[in-house]
Design a protein around this motif. Structure first.
Motif, PDB file in Angstrom:
ATOM      1  N   UNK A 105       0.818  -1.191   0.151  1.00  0.00           N
ATOM      2  CA  UNK A 105       0.067   0.037   0.040  1.00  0.00           C
ATOM      3  C   UNK A 105       0.784   1.259   0.030  1.00  0.00           C
ATOM      4  N   UNK A 106       1.993   1.127   0.761  1.00  0.00           N
ATOM      5  CA  UNK A 106       2.643   2.377   0.884  1.00  0.00           C
ATOM      6  C   UNK A 106       3.403   2.720  -0.422  1.00  0.00           C
ATOM      7  N   UNK A 125      -0.182  12.640   0.542  1.00  0.00           N
ATOM      8  CA  UNK A 125       0.555  12.736   1.809  1.00  0.00           C
ATOM      9  C   UNK A 125      -0.366  12.189   2.847  1.00  0.00           C
ATOM     10  N   UNK A 126      -1.794  12.269   2.807  1.00  0.00           N
ATOM     11  CA  UNK A 126      -2.886  11.696   3.792  1.00  0.00           C
ATOM     12  C   UNK A 126      -2.548  10.264   3.894  1.00  0.00           C
ATOM     13  N   UNK A 127      -2.519   9.468   2.883  1.00  0.00           N
ATOM     14  CA  UNK A 127      -2.171   8.002   2.840  1.00  0.00           C
ATOM     15  C   UNK A 127      -0.861   7.662   3.241  1.00  0.00           C
ATOM     16  N   UNK A 128       0.093   8.349   2.891  1.00  0.00           N
ATOM     17  CA  UNK A 128       1.368   8.038   3.558  1.00  0.00           C
ATOM     18  C   UNK A 128       1.519   8.092   4.975  1.00  0.00           C
ATOM     19  N   UNK A 129       0.832   9.177   5.659  1.00  0.00           N
ATOM     20  CA  UNK A 129       0.678   9.361   7.184  1.00  0.00           C
ATOM     21  C   UNK A 129       0.031   8.022   7.766  1.00  0.00           C
ATOM     22  N   UNK A 130      -0.892   7.551   7.008  1.00  0.00           N
ATOM     23  CA  UNK A 130      -1.606   6.409   7.763  1.00  0.00           C
ATOM     24  C   UNK A 130      -0.723   5.065   7.263  1.00  0.00           C
ATOM     25  N   UNK A 131      -0.182   4.806   6.186  1.00  0.00           N
ATOM     26  CA  UNK A 131       0.746   3.691   6.059  1.00  0.00           C
ATOM     27  C   UNK A 131       1.820   3.768   6.767  1.00  0.00           C
ATOM     28  N   UNK A 132       2.535   4.714   7.231  1.00  0.00           N
ATOM     29  CA  UNK A 132       3.556   4.914   8.038  1.00  0.00           C
ATOM     30  C   UNK A 132       3.106   4.607   9.634  1.00  0.00           C
ATOM     31  N   UNK A 182      15.769   2.081   3.788  1.00  0.00           N
ATOM     32  CA  UNK A 182      15.048   1.075   4.322  1.00  0.00           C
ATOM     33  C   UNK A 182      14.564   0.268   3.088  1.00  0.00           C
ATOM     34  N   UNK A 183      13.601  -0.726   3.265  1.00  0.00           N
ATOM     35  CA  UNK A 183      12.982  -1.384   2.155  1.00  0.00           C
ATOM     36  C   UNK A 183      11.930  -0.601   1.358  1.00  0.00           C
ATOM     37  N   UNK A 184      11.447   0.662   2.102  1.00  0.00           N
ATOM     38  CA  UNK A 184      10.686   1.542   1.463  1.00  0.00           C
ATOM     39  C   UNK A 184      11.523   2.576   0.271  1.00  0.00           C
TER      40      UNK A 184
END
Length: 602
Positions: free
Chosen positions: A172-173, A182-189, A530-532
């Protein structure tokens, strides 16, 4: 305790409204609802849409009513009223089926699944997620697929299947990064941090939470900020730093109460009570437990679960009746089609022969056309390669001209001045010093240019080492308190020369701005891999600037953004007058080694 099921529900709601809104003219009511909802004024948002539904007739504008019903489901779910939320989602789904809007149906099914997930009814949640996934696959909706990966990852996490959860979150990230959300990145992290917390990797968990908070602050998402603060507090509680834990939990509670976010309020109060108990302050623990019992009584209970089940049963019965009617109509239509097909069979038998001949002719034509096209593409590819080589030579020549040419000109002028003064017995030491400084700067620029052009240096560990060396040398003589937090164990990953050059020049430009223009006292440089992928943060406490008044962010800022986006990375800049400046750069692992699409097109 965790603060993710409700977050997943929030994540699942925001898409349907915008999807349907795209087919409608601008509507101030919808804009006002989004403003109220984002600000956490859920009661006001629900009241606004209820008034709009009452004003519309029974059959008037079903597309707009679908938006209103979905919005009401959003508001009531955030207020901790799942039965009312499900009723409105089902009304929205019914209208979407009548409109045959597959995209809206898929997103509403995801919303209903998230509602069941909030009630911990994972089996029913997965049924709705599967229906949503089927539609997402057909429509190619990557955004919806990423949301479903996130929500299903939450179920895996609740079932203690941490590796499966991490796999879903990382997928997902990656999608959210490509879509630049940005809103979804905040949730994924945030979700990644929760899993690492459960696995006992507390420092890694806090690192992901901090990334989540950084993105949440960029978009001023108060719900996400409150949830992340509570999660950070819980990690400190696991580390037995109860004073710090309670401080973060109370910060979260204050924000949650302000926006009436029931789920966050319940979890924050529960965490505070638990941390007071573990710290040995049983009086405070008892008082906070009493508060928790009062707030939680109306949030998740058996009666709500029964009401949800009854509501779902009525909805499914109604849907089955509609399906039976559709089947009867389809049977009649199929009978008519069968007659028509029988008449066409005889005609088709004659057409097969002519079709075979046409197919053979078309195949021969396509073969010769394909061969010709391949030859043209090959010729075009070779021409583009030559053009790329020419552009690269021109760029190198321009760089050498700009750096070395201007430097040599300056040395020439200073030397001429010194010669005249020497001839007049008036030579000054300052002239010689200027010559030495310009020469030193010129040598440094030549060194950087040669390093960037050397293909042997095009590895990630060499790039990070050069960035560390350059930052240390550049800031050594400056009166700035610099904090270099650069990861040591960087892999020897081969990267493109374009990525190597652009990232190094962005760091040089950022440091130059901090030292020459920002007027800062403190500077922080953070670099992680990292992996991301690669993550960099450059933050100062200087005078900052008003980004709204600087179109494009100025030449330097625009150049940095262009360099990062050219290699497929993500560039964020946040600054206000008197508040310093913060730059965040993220590049996926595959983008580090890829050639930019702007560099070669065939």
């Amino acid at each position: 305790m965790r603060l993710k099921i409700f977050i997943a529900l929030k994540l699942g709601f925001c898409v349907v409204c915008s999807s349907l809104f795209g087919a409608l003219p601008a509507d101030t009511v919808l804009k006002k609802f989004e403003e109220l909802y984002t600000a956490g004024k859920y009661y006001d948002a629900a009241r606004l849409f209820q008034q709009q539904v009452q004003r519309l007739g029974t059959d008037e504008n079903p597309q707009l009513k679908t938006i209103y019903y979905n919005g009401l489901g959003k508001a009531y779910s955030q207020l901790g009223k799942p039965v009312e939320a499900l009723k409105y989602f089902q009304q929205a789904a019914k209208l979407a089926h009548q409109l045959k809007d597959s995209a809206a149906i898929g997103k509403i099914e995801k919303n209903i699944g998230a509602l069941y997930e909030e009630q911990k009814n994972f089996e029913q949640a997965l049924v709705h997620y599967q229906q949503s996934e089927d539609i997402a696959q057909k429509t190619g909706d990557r955004f919806l697929q990423a949301d479903l990966l996130n929500n299903i990852g939450i179920i895996y996490e609740q079932q203690l299947k941490y590796e499966a959860a991490l796999n879903n979150y990382r997928q997902a990230l990656a999608i959210y990064k490509k879509l630049n959300k940005p809103d979804r990145l905040a949730l994924a992290y945030n979700n990644l941090g929760i899993v690492y917390k459960y696995q006992g990797e507390y420092d890694q968990a806090i690192s992901f939470y901090q990334k989540s908070a950084s993105y949440a602050k960029l978009i001023n998402d108060q719900f996400m900020i409150a949830a992340t603060l509570n999660n950070i507090g819980n990690v400190y509680g696991m580390k037995k730093d109860f004073a710090t834990a309670i401080n973060f939990n109370k910060q979260s509670l204050r924000i949650a109460e302000k926006i009436e976010a029931t789920a966050v309020i319940v979890e924050a109060i529960s965490s505070i009570a638990e941390h007071y108990a573990k710290a040995g302050n049983y009086r405070q623990a008892y008082e906070w437990n009493q508060k928790y019992n009062r707030v939680n009584a109306n949030y998740v209970n058996v009666e709500s679960a029964k009401a949800l089940a009854q509501q779902q049963a009525r909805y499914q019965t109604e849907q089955k009746n509609l399906q039976l009617k559709e089947l009867e109509q389809r049977s009649k239509i199929n009978a008519l089609h069968l007659k028509a097909q029988n008449l066409l069979i005889q005609k088709q038998q004659y057409q097969i022969l002519f079709g075979a001949l046409a197919l053979i002719s078309a195949t021969a034509f396509m073969y010769f056309f394909y061969r010709r096209k391949q030859a043209v593409l090959k010729h075009r590819h070779l021409a583009q390669l030559k053009e790329i080589q020419s552009q690269e030579r021109s760029r190198i020549a321009q760089d050498v001209h700009d750096d070395i040419g201007s430097g040599l000109s300056k040395i020439s002028l200073i030397a001429a001045s010194a010669s005249r003064k020497l001839h007049a017995n008036g030579l000054e030491n300052a002239d010689i010093s200027n010559i030495g400084q310009v020469s030193k700067d010129l040598v440094e620029n030549i060194r950087d240019l040669i390093w960037v052009l050397n293909p042997k240096n095009a590895t990630l560990d060499n790039l990070v080492a050069r960035i560390r060396e350059y930052c240390t040398d550049y800031l050594e003589l400056c009166s700035i308190n610099a904090c270099l937090d650069i990861q040591d164990d960087i892999p020897s990953l081969t990267i493109s020369q374009q990525a190597q050059r652009n990232l190094f020049l962005v760091v040089k430009e950022a440091l130059h701005n901090c030292v020459k223009h920002a007027g800062c006292n403190n500077l922080k440089i953070l670099l992680r891999y990292d992996d991301a992928g690669l993550y960099m943060q450059i933050k100062d406490d200087g005078k900052g600037f008003n980004a709204d008044l600087v179109h494009g962010g100025g030449n330097g800022l625009r150049n940095m953004r262009t360099r990062v986006e050219t290699i497929g990375g993500t560039f964020f800049c946040r600054s206000n007058s008197g508040e310093g400046c913060e730059i965040i750069i993220e590049v996926l692992e595959e983008q580090l080694s890829a050639i930019s699409a702007n560099t070669l097109k065939v």
